[in-house]
Design an enzyme around this catalytic site. Structure first.
Site, PDB file in Angstrom:
ATOM      1  N   THR A   6       0.849  -1.199   0.000  1.00 46.06           N
ATOM      2  CA  THR A   6       0.000   0.000   0.000  1.00 46.06           C
ATOM      3  C   THR A   6       0.879   1.241   0.000  1.00 46.06           C
ATOM      4  O   THR A   6       2.064   1.160   0.361  1.00 46.06           O
ATOM      5  CB  THR A   6      -0.921   0.018   1.250  1.00 46.06           C
ATOM      6  OG1 THR A   6      -1.734   1.204   1.221  1.00 46.06           O
ATOM      7  CG2 THR A   6      -0.152  -0.001   2.552  1.00 46.06           C
ATOM      8  N   ASN A   8      -0.492   3.762   1.731  1.00 48.66           N
ATOM      9  CA  ASN A   8      -1.255   4.448   2.780  1.00 48.66           C
ATOM     10  C   ASN A   8      -0.866   3.919   4.167  1.00 48.66           C
ATOM     11  O   ASN A   8      -1.243   2.803   4.544  1.00 48.66           O
ATOM     12  CB  ASN A   8      -2.752   4.213   2.485  1.00 48.66           C
ATOM     13  CG  ASN A   8      -3.667   4.960   3.430  1.00 48.66           C
ATOM     14  OD1 ASN A   8      -3.339   5.150   4.596  1.00 48.66           O
ATOM     15  ND2 ASN A   8      -4.809   5.364   2.925  1.00 48.66           N
ATOM     16  N   ASP A  60      -8.454  -2.609  -1.085  1.00 49.72           N
ATOM     17  CA  ASP A  60      -9.087  -1.506  -1.789  1.00 49.72           C
ATOM     18  C   ASP A  60     -10.364  -1.165  -1.044  1.00 49.72           C
ATOM     19  O   ASP A  60     -11.160  -2.051  -0.730  1.00 49.72           O
ATOM     20  CB  ASP A  60      -9.378  -1.873  -3.244  1.00 49.72           C
ATOM     21  CG  ASP A  60      -9.626  -0.619  -4.067  1.00 49.72           C
ATOM     22  OD1 ASP A  60      -8.804   0.309  -4.000  1.00 49.72           O
ATOM     23  OD2 ASP A  60     -10.654  -0.543  -4.764  1.00 49.72           O
ATOM     24  N   PHE A 181      -7.847   8.784   8.793  1.00 54.56           N
ATOM     25  CA  PHE A 181      -7.383   9.371   7.523  1.00 54.56           C
ATOM     26  C   PHE A 181      -8.572   9.405   6.577  1.00 54.56           C
ATOM     27  O   PHE A 181      -9.669   8.920   6.895  1.00 54.56           O
ATOM     28  CB  PHE A 181      -6.217   8.545   6.942  1.00 54.56           C
ATOM     29  CG  PHE A 181      -6.588   7.130   6.577  1.00 54.56           C
ATOM     30  CD1 PHE A 181      -7.045   6.823   5.304  1.00 54.56           C
ATOM     31  CD2 PHE A 181      -6.509   6.105   7.513  1.00 54.56           C
ATOM     32  CE1 PHE A 181      -7.402   5.517   4.966  1.00 54.56           C
ATOM     33  CE2 PHE A 181      -6.856   4.797   7.187  1.00 54.56           C
ATOM     34  CZ  PHE A 181      -7.303   4.507   5.906  1.00 54.56           C
ATOM     35  N   ASP A 184     -12.622   9.512   7.228  1.00 52.75           N
ATOM     36  CA  ASP A 184     -12.965   9.220   8.626  1.00 52.75           C
ATOM     37  C   ASP A 184     -13.702  10.352   9.357  1.00 52.75           C
ATOM     38  O   ASP A 184     -14.642  10.080  10.102  1.00 52.75           O
ATOM     39  CB  ASP A 184     -11.720   8.809   9.425  1.00 52.75           C
ATOM     40  CG  ASP A 184     -11.285   7.389   9.114  1.00 52.75           C
ATOM     41  OD1 ASP A 184     -12.110   6.627   8.560  1.00 52.75           O
ATOM     42  OD2 ASP A 184     -10.136   7.037   9.419  1.00 52.75           O
ATOM     43  N   HIS A 207     -14.883  -1.492   8.492  1.00 54.31           N
ATOM     44  CA  HIS A 207     -14.875  -2.295   7.269  1.00 54.31           C
ATOM     45  C   HIS A 207     -13.553  -3.047   7.130  1.00 54.31           C
ATOM     46  O   HIS A 207     -13.530  -4.234   6.856  1.00 54.31           O
ATOM     47  CB  HIS A 207     -15.109  -1.370   6.069  1.00 54.31           C
ATOM     48  CG  HIS A 207     -14.209  -0.167   6.030  1.00 54.31           C
ATOM     49  ND1 HIS A 207     -13.970   0.630   7.130  1.00 54.31           N
ATOM     50  CD2 HIS A 207     -13.433   0.358   5.041  1.00 54.31           C
ATOM     51  CE1 HIS A 207     -13.124   1.588   6.816  1.00 54.31           C
ATOM     52  NE2 HIS A 207     -12.785   1.445   5.550  1.00 54.31           N
ATOM     53  N   ARG A 208     -12.428  -2.341   7.377  1.00 52.22           N
ATOM     54  CA  ARG A 208     -11.106  -2.981   7.236  1.00 52.22           C
ATOM     55  C   ARG A 208     -10.919  -4.041   8.309  1.00 52.22           C
ATOM     56  O   ARG A 208     -10.425  -5.137   8.037  1.00 52.22           O
ATOM     57  CB  ARG A 208     -10.000  -1.906   7.315  1.00 52.22           C
ATOM     58  CG  ARG A 208      -8.590  -2.458   7.195  1.00 52.22           C
ATOM     59  CD  ARG A 208      -7.587  -1.389   6.805  1.00 52.22           C
ATOM     60  NE  ARG A 208      -7.941  -0.790   5.539  1.00 52.22           N
ATOM     61  CZ  ARG A 208      -8.495   0.423   5.404  1.00 52.22           C
ATOM     62  NH1 ARG A 208      -8.687   1.186   6.455  1.00 52.22           N
ATOM     63  NH2 ARG A 208      -8.837   0.877   4.226  1.00 52.22           N
TER      64      ARG A 208
HETATM   65  P1  ITT Z   1      -3.454   2.223  -1.566  1.00 47.79           P
HETATM   66  O1  ITT Z   1      -4.353   2.026  -2.759  1.00 47.79           O
HETATM   67  O2  ITT Z   1      -2.033   2.514  -1.915  1.00 47.79           O
HETATM   68  O3  ITT Z   1      -3.565   1.110  -0.567  1.00 47.79           O
HETATM   69  P2  ITT Z   1      -5.223   4.493  -1.079  1.00 47.79           P
HETATM   70  O4  ITT Z   1      -5.250   5.540  -0.013  1.00 47.79           O
HETATM   71  O5  ITT Z   1      -5.240   4.932  -2.510  1.00 47.79           O
HETATM   72  O6  ITT Z   1      -3.967   3.549  -0.779  1.00 47.79           O
HETATM   73  P3  ITT Z   1      -7.787   3.156  -1.496  1.00 47.79           P
HETATM   74  O7  ITT Z   1      -7.690   3.265  -2.982  1.00 47.79           O
HETATM   75  O8  ITT Z   1      -8.250   1.864  -0.920  1.00 47.79           O
HETATM   76  O9  ITT Z   1      -6.387   3.495  -0.786  1.00 47.79           O
HETATM   77  O10 ITT Z   1      -8.688   4.298  -0.883  1.00 47.79           O
HETATM   78  C1  ITT Z   1      -9.739   4.890  -1.591  1.00 47.79           C
HETATM   79  C2  ITT Z   1     -10.106   6.172  -0.907  1.00 47.79           C
HETATM   80  O11 ITT Z   1     -10.840   5.884   0.282  1.00 47.79           O
HETATM   81  C3  ITT Z   1      -8.953   7.077  -0.493  1.00 47.79           C
HETATM   82  O12 ITT Z   1      -9.393   8.404  -0.714  1.00 47.79           O
HETATM   83  C4  ITT Z   1      -8.768   6.797   0.995  1.00 47.79           C
HETATM   84  O13 ITT Z   1      -8.291   7.935   1.688  1.00 47.79           O
HETATM   85  C5  ITT Z   1     -10.201   6.451   1.411  1.00 47.79           C
HETATM   86  N1  ITT Z   1     -10.217   5.429   2.464  1.00 47.79           N
HETATM   87  C6  ITT Z   1      -9.832   4.141   2.369  1.00 47.79           C
HETATM   88  N2  ITT Z   1      -9.975   3.506   3.543  1.00 47.79           N
HETATM   89  C7  ITT Z   1     -10.454   4.430   4.401  1.00 47.79           C
HETATM   90  C8  ITT Z   1     -10.766   4.412   5.761  1.00 47.79           C
HETATM   91  O14 ITT Z   1     -10.606   3.323   6.507  1.00 47.79           O
HETATM   92  N3  ITT Z   1     -11.212   5.543   6.332  1.00 47.79           N
HETATM   93  C9  ITT Z   1     -11.367   6.674   5.607  1.00 47.79           C
HETATM   94  N4  ITT Z   1     -11.087   6.779   4.316  1.00 47.79           N
HETATM   95  C10 ITT Z   1     -10.623   5.672   3.709  1.00 47.79           C
END
Ligand code: ITT
Length: 222
Positions: A6, A8, A60, A181, A184, A207-208
């Site tokens: 990731t 993130n 994702d 992040f 949230d 969800h995660r």
């Molecule tokens: P990677 O793909 O590199 O893992 P990313 O931040 O791009 O990192 P996603 O594509 O899964 O991850 O995230 C899609 C969007 O949803 C992105 O704007 C994130 O900040 C947000 N997001 C994902 N999980 C979240 C969570 O648990 N709480 C709040 N926002 C979330």
């Protein structure tokens, strides 16, 4: 060694609560456009497996707003980068209001995709078996596939990927809280926004966390 691939760091902090000793690998795999999270995660896991050459998970996630028919969903990253979280929240709340709904209902979804190059025995969670082989494709599809050179660093396009989904219901509210992040601060579940929770508290209900729990149980058996 299991790698969590990731860009993130927020995701990694949450995953550590479930996966002892998981190694975070920063690699920006290609996120395809699709109407659902599963194919995006599966494609990412194949590419990440090609990069790491060992067992990987990618995750994702997205925010699905009822009054917007599930938007932004798989487009959540794009929406965060363009309109931003606060304006996305306002849009969700005004769409619900226009429907005569005082509550802007939404859900967070997360799909964890696992790949180690091997096949999987039948279990309830779905397996994505990948793109069809060349001989099954029409001429146009074959041409498109042959120009897609980002897949799997030379590995087969149909390496099986196991998918685990977690969903949490909630509602969209004006931003509150300093933690977490992404979306949230505007996502409230049981009276608190996810940004008002510590990573461990969030993972216990998120969800995660739900997807990780299913994955961790299955992975311990494997
Ligand atoms: P990677 O793909 O590199 O893992 P990313 O931040 O791009 O990192 P996603 O594509 O899964 O991850 O995230 C899609 C969007 O949803 C992105 O704007 C994130 O900040 C947000 N997001 C994902 N999980 C979240 C969570 O648990 N709480 C709040 N926002 C979330």
């Amino acid at each position: 060694m299991l790698s969590y691939v990731t860009t993130n760091q927020g995701k990694v902090r949450e995953a550590r609560a479930y996966l002892d000793g998981v190694e975070a690998v920063e690699f920006d795999y290609t996120e395809i456009q699709a109407g659902e999270l599963g194919p995006v995660a599966a494609r990412g896991a194949r590419e990440a497996y090609g990069h790491v050459e060992g067992p990987v998970i990618v995750d994702d996630a997205g925010l699905f707003v009822d009054a917007l028919d599930g938007f932004p969903g798989p487009y959540s990253s794009y929406v965060e980068e363009t309109v931003g979280v606060d304006r996305a929240g306002e849009l969700a709340r005004s769409a619900a209001e226009a429907d005569g709904d005082a509550t802007a209902r939404a859900s967070f979804r997360c799909v964890i995709a696992y790949c180690d190059g091997e096949d999987f025995a039948a279990t309830p969670e779905p397996v994505d078996r990948g793109e069809r082989r060349g001989q099954d494709l029409g001429a146009d599809e074959r041409a498109a596939a042959s120009t897609d050179d980002t897949v799997d660093a030379g590995r087969p396009r149909d390496v099986p990927v196991k998918l685990f989904e977690g969903v949490v219901p909630g509602r969209i509210v004006p931003p509150r809280g300093e933690g977490g992040f992404g979306y949230d601060p505007i996502f409230e579940h049981d009276g608190t926004t996810f940004a008002e929770l510590s990573p461990a508290e969030k993972t216990a209900v998120s969800h995660r966390g739900r997807a990780l729990e299913k994955f961790a149980e299955w992975f311990a058996e494997r």
